[in-house]
Design a protein around this motif. Structure first.
Motif, mmCIF file in Angstrom:
data_model
loop_
_atom_site.group_PDB
_atom_site.id
_atom_site.type_symbol
_atom_site.label_atom_id
_atom_site.label_comp_id
_atom_site.label_asym_id
_atom_site.label_seq_id
_atom_site.Cartn_x
_atom_site.Cartn_y
_atom_site.Cartn_z
ATOM 1 N N THR A 164 0.889 -1.297 -0.018
ATOM 2 C CA THR A 164 0.003 0.007 -0.048
ATOM 3 C C THR A 164 0.843 1.119 -0.044
ATOM 4 O OG1 THR A 164 -0.066 -0.178 2.375
ATOM 5 C CG2 THR A 164 -1.927 -1.015 1.103
ATOM 6 N N THR A 165 2.349 1.355 0.186
ATOM 7 C CA THR A 165 3.005 2.265 0.429
ATOM 8 C C THR A 165 3.292 2.962 -1.097
ATOM 9 O OG1 THR A 165 4.882 0.716 0.596
ATOM 10 C CG2 THR A 165 3.889 1.595 2.527
ATOM 11 N N LEU A 166 3.504 4.072 -1.039
ATOM 12 C CA LEU A 166 4.235 4.674 -2.385
ATOM 13 C C LEU A 166 5.714 4.423 -2.228
ATOM 14 C CD1 LEU A 166 2.459 8.191 -2.356
ATOM 15 C CD2 LEU A 166 1.910 6.224 -3.777
ATOM 16 N N HIS A 167 6.462 4.170 -3.371
ATOM 17 C CA HIS A 167 7.703 3.845 -3.392
ATOM 18 C C HIS A 167 8.270 4.115 -4.844
ATOM 19 C CE1 HIS A 167 5.602 -0.025 -4.048
ATOM 20 N NE2 HIS A 167 6.476 -0.170 -4.912
ATOM 21 N N GLU A 168 9.487 4.251 -5.044
ATOM 22 C CA GLU A 168 10.119 4.433 -6.148
ATOM 23 C C GLU A 168 11.575 3.722 -6.216
ATOM 24 O OE1 GLU A 168 11.352 8.446 -7.166
ATOM 25 O OE2 GLU A 168 10.992 8.923 -5.119
ATOM 26 N N VAL A 169 11.940 3.783 -7.398
ATOM 27 C CA VAL A 169 13.456 3.335 -7.592
ATOM 28 C C VAL A 169 14.230 4.641 -8.427
ATOM 29 C CG1 VAL A 169 15.180 1.691 -8.925
ATOM 30 C CG2 VAL A 169 13.054 0.889 -7.972
ATOM 31 N N GLN A 170 15.020 5.123 -7.434
ATOM 32 C CA GLN A 170 15.757 6.047 -7.994
ATOM 33 C C GLN A 170 16.606 5.946 -9.314
ATOM 34 O OE1 GLN A 170 15.394 9.258 -6.854
ATOM 35 N NE2 GLN A 170 14.402 8.694 -4.863
ATOM 36 N N PRO A 171 16.976 6.644 -10.060
ATOM 37 C CA PRO A 171 17.652 6.715 -11.388
ATOM 38 C C PRO A 171 18.771 6.225 -11.253
ATOM 39 C CG PRO A 171 16.571 8.925 -11.426
ATOM 40 C CD PRO A 171 16.216 8.464 -9.991
ATOM 41 N N VAL A 172 19.310 5.289 -11.996
ATOM 42 C CA VAL A 172 20.850 4.556 -11.904
ATOM 43 C C VAL A 172 21.442 5.623 -12.491
ATOM 44 C CG1 VAL A 172 22.134 2.667 -12.450
ATOM 45 C CG2 VAL A 172 19.999 2.369 -11.706
ATOM 46 N N ARG A 173 22.430 5.886 -11.983
ATOM 47 C CA ARG A 173 23.533 6.989 -12.384
ATOM 48 C C ARG A 173 24.570 6.403 -13.312
ATOM 49 N NH1 ARG A 173 22.756 9.217 -7.449
ATOM 50 N NH2 ARG A 173 24.677 8.632 -6.727
ATOM 51 N N SER A 174 25.038 5.068 -12.687
ATOM 52 C CA SER A 174 26.175 4.258 -13.428
ATOM 53 C C SER A 174 26.151 3.144 -13.033
ATOM 54 C CB SER A 174 27.387 4.921 -13.130
ATOM 55 O OG SER A 174 27.751 4.887 -11.661
ATOM 56 N N GLY A 175 26.430 2.087 -13.980
ATOM 57 C CA GLY A 175 26.488 0.663 -13.557
ATOM 58 C C GLY A 175 24.980 0.083 -13.864
ATOM 59 N N VAL A 176 24.835 -1.002 -13.374
ATOM 60 C CA VAL A 176 23.544 -1.834 -13.557
ATOM 61 C C VAL A 176 23.041 -2.404 -12.245
ATOM 62 C CG1 VAL A 176 22.638 -3.933 -14.800
ATOM 63 C CG2 VAL A 176 24.472 -2.388 -15.762
ATOM 64 N N ARG A 177 21.996 -2.080 -11.886
ATOM 65 C CA ARG A 177 21.089 -2.540 -10.551
ATOM 66 C C ARG A 177 20.259 -3.979 -11.100
ATOM 67 N NH1 ARG A 177 15.674 -1.882 -8.453
ATOM 68 N NH2 ARG A 177 15.782 -1.614 -6.250
ATOM 69 N N VAL A 178 20.411 -4.978 -10.281
ATOM 70 C CA VAL A 178 19.876 -6.361 -10.860
ATOM 71 C C VAL A 178 19.219 -6.524 -9.498
ATOM 72 C CG1 VAL A 178 20.006 -8.636 -11.515
ATOM 73 C CG2 VAL A 178 21.471 -6.912 -12.400
ATOM 74 N N VAL A 179 17.829 -7.010 -9.394
ATOM 75 C CA VAL A 179 17.073 -7.231 -8.251
ATOM 76 C C VAL A 179 16.270 -8.413 -8.686
ATOM 77 C CG1 VAL A 179 17.301 -5.203 -6.954
ATOM 78 C CG2 VAL A 179 15.231 -5.520 -8.631
ATOM 79 N N SER A 180 15.416 -8.825 -7.948
ATOM 80 C CA SER A 180 14.556 -9.884 -8.119
ATOM 81 C C SER A 180 13.312 -9.327 -7.008
ATOM 82 C CB SER A 180 14.661 -11.326 -7.544
ATOM 83 O OG SER A 180 13.549 -12.247 -7.918
ATOM 84 N N ILE A 181 12.193 -9.421 -7.544
ATOM 85 C CA ILE A 181 11.141 -8.796 -7.130
ATOM 86 C C ILE A 181 9.653 -9.850 -7.014
ATOM 87 C CG2 ILE A 181 11.395 -6.396 -7.639
ATOM 88 C CD1 ILE A 181 8.736 -6.505 -9.459
ATOM 89 N N THR A 182 9.147 -9.905 -5.860
ATOM 90 C CA THR A 182 7.822 -10.581 -5.903
ATOM 91 C C THR A 182 6.675 -9.833 -4.965
ATOM 92 O OG1 THR A 182 6.843 -12.915 -5.402
ATOM 93 C CG2 THR A 182 8.150 -11.978 -3.744
ATOM 94 N N PHE A 183 5.533 -10.216 -4.894
ATOM 95 C CA PHE A 183 4.397 -9.994 -4.073
ATOM 96 C C PHE A 183 3.589 -10.871 -3.377
ATOM 97 C CE2 PHE A 183 4.970 -7.468 -8.014
ATOM 98 C CZ PHE A 183 5.253 -6.187 -7.660
ATOM 99 N N ILE A 184 3.346 -10.639 -2.118
ATOM 100 C CA ILE A 184 2.742 -11.663 -1.120
ATOM 101 C C ILE A 184 1.188 -11.658 -0.766
ATOM 102 C CG2 ILE A 184 3.240 -13.130 0.852
ATOM 103 C CD1 ILE A 184 6.277 -11.136 -0.543
ATOM 104 N N GLU A 185 0.681 -12.513 -1.098
ATOM 105 C CA GLU A 185 -0.982 -12.429 -0.598
ATOM 106 C C GLU A 185 -0.814 -13.356 0.853
ATOM 107 O OE1 GLU A 185 -5.480 -14.144 -1.471
ATOM 108 O OE2 GLU A 185 -4.124 -13.680 -3.054
ATOM 109 N N SER A 186 -1.020 -12.235 2.018
ATOM 110 C CA SER A 186 -0.906 -12.785 3.070
ATOM 111 C C SER A 186 -2.190 -13.660 3.693
ATOM 112 C CB SER A 186 -0.565 -11.771 4.188
ATOM 113 O OG SER A 186 -0.573 -12.278 5.548
ATOM 114 N N LEU A 187 -2.096 -14.581 4.527
ATOM 115 C CA LEU A 187 -3.384 -15.239 5.244
ATOM 116 C C LEU A 187 -4.095 -14.240 5.959
ATOM 117 C CD1 LEU A 187 -1.710 -18.444 6.597
ATOM 118 C CD2 LEU A 187 -3.734 -18.162 4.701
#
Length: 232
Positions: A164-187
């Motif tokens: 629910t939170t507002l968020h962002e990824v800041q611009p990459v100024r140099s190099g390469v950012r690699v991540v893995s993302i997912t989303f969870i539905e909670s009980l």
């Protein structure tokens, strides 16, 4: 090892898990990030003009391996499961941000289209793969009122935060950012109730052995009855 951030008077809670992935898993994902086919990340959110990144092509045979490594780490992490109370987890997806790429301020969609039908996004997760020293910029920034939380994790670390939170990824100024993302539905869909259960889990883990046996039994019964009542 974990840490969490709270905002006074709010339900928001974040969990940082250090070393979710071991060095061998990070190394394999790093290798896969160089072998995988990536496609334009706007395919998953074409209406957002501030999104400029790449995502793994799920049609690439190596995508399944990259996703399964992260999924297995979630399954084996007590911290992850105690915090999320996961009901369903979207298949983890590797993302790549090249120089100048970013993802502007946004909130994640309430429902994600995944195999098995729509998944309600209660908790969002970023798993860091690239060494933060290898790229400049690219910080994950979560906005809570006027106070941003800025995160740039070490390889193998992950951050869990409310979708629910507002968020962002800041611009990459140099190099390469690699991540893995997912989303969870909670009980437990309600953030406040989920956070209370997490706190009870923490108290039980830290103090359970110090309680008199009859008090510990009552504590465990109350905790499980709350989970039973609040889960769906």
């Amino acid at each position: 090892m974990s840490g969490h951030f709270r905002k006074a008077g709010a339900a928001f809670m974040f969990l940082e898990i250090k070393g979710l992935l071991n060095p061998a898993e990070v190394a394999r994902l790093t290798a896969l990030s160089r072998e995988l086919k990536f496609i334009d990340g706007r395919i998953s959110n074409p209406a957002n003009p501030t999104k400029t990144n790449f995502q793994a092509d799920i049609g690439d045979p190596k995508y399944q391996e990259s996703s399964q490594i992260v999924a297995n780490a979630f399954a084996g992490s007590r911290e992850f499961n105690d915090f999320c109370f996961p009901k369903r987890i979207a298949p983890p997806l590797m993302l790549r941000y090249d120089t100048t790429q970013k993802y502007g301020v946004h909130a994640d969609a309430a429902f994600m289209q995944v195999p098995g039908g729509p998944l309600r996004s209660d908790i969002s997760c970023t798993v860091f793969i690239a060494d933060p020293a290898s790229y400049q910029g690219g910080e994950l920034t979560i906005h809570l009122g006027i106070k941003p939380i800025v995160i740039k994790g070490a390889p193998g670390d992950c951050i869990l935060y409310p979708s629910t939170t507002l968020h962002e990824v800041q611009p990459v100024r140099s190099g390469v950012r690699v991540v893995s993302i997912t989303f969870i539905e909670s009980l437990v869909a309600d953030e406040t109730k989920r956070n209370l259960l997490y706190e009870l889990n923490e108290v039980g883990a830290l103090e359970g052995l110090n309680m008199k046996w009859e008090n510990r039994v009552r504590f465990e019964a109350a905790r499980n009855n709350l989970l039973r009542r609040w889960s769906a």
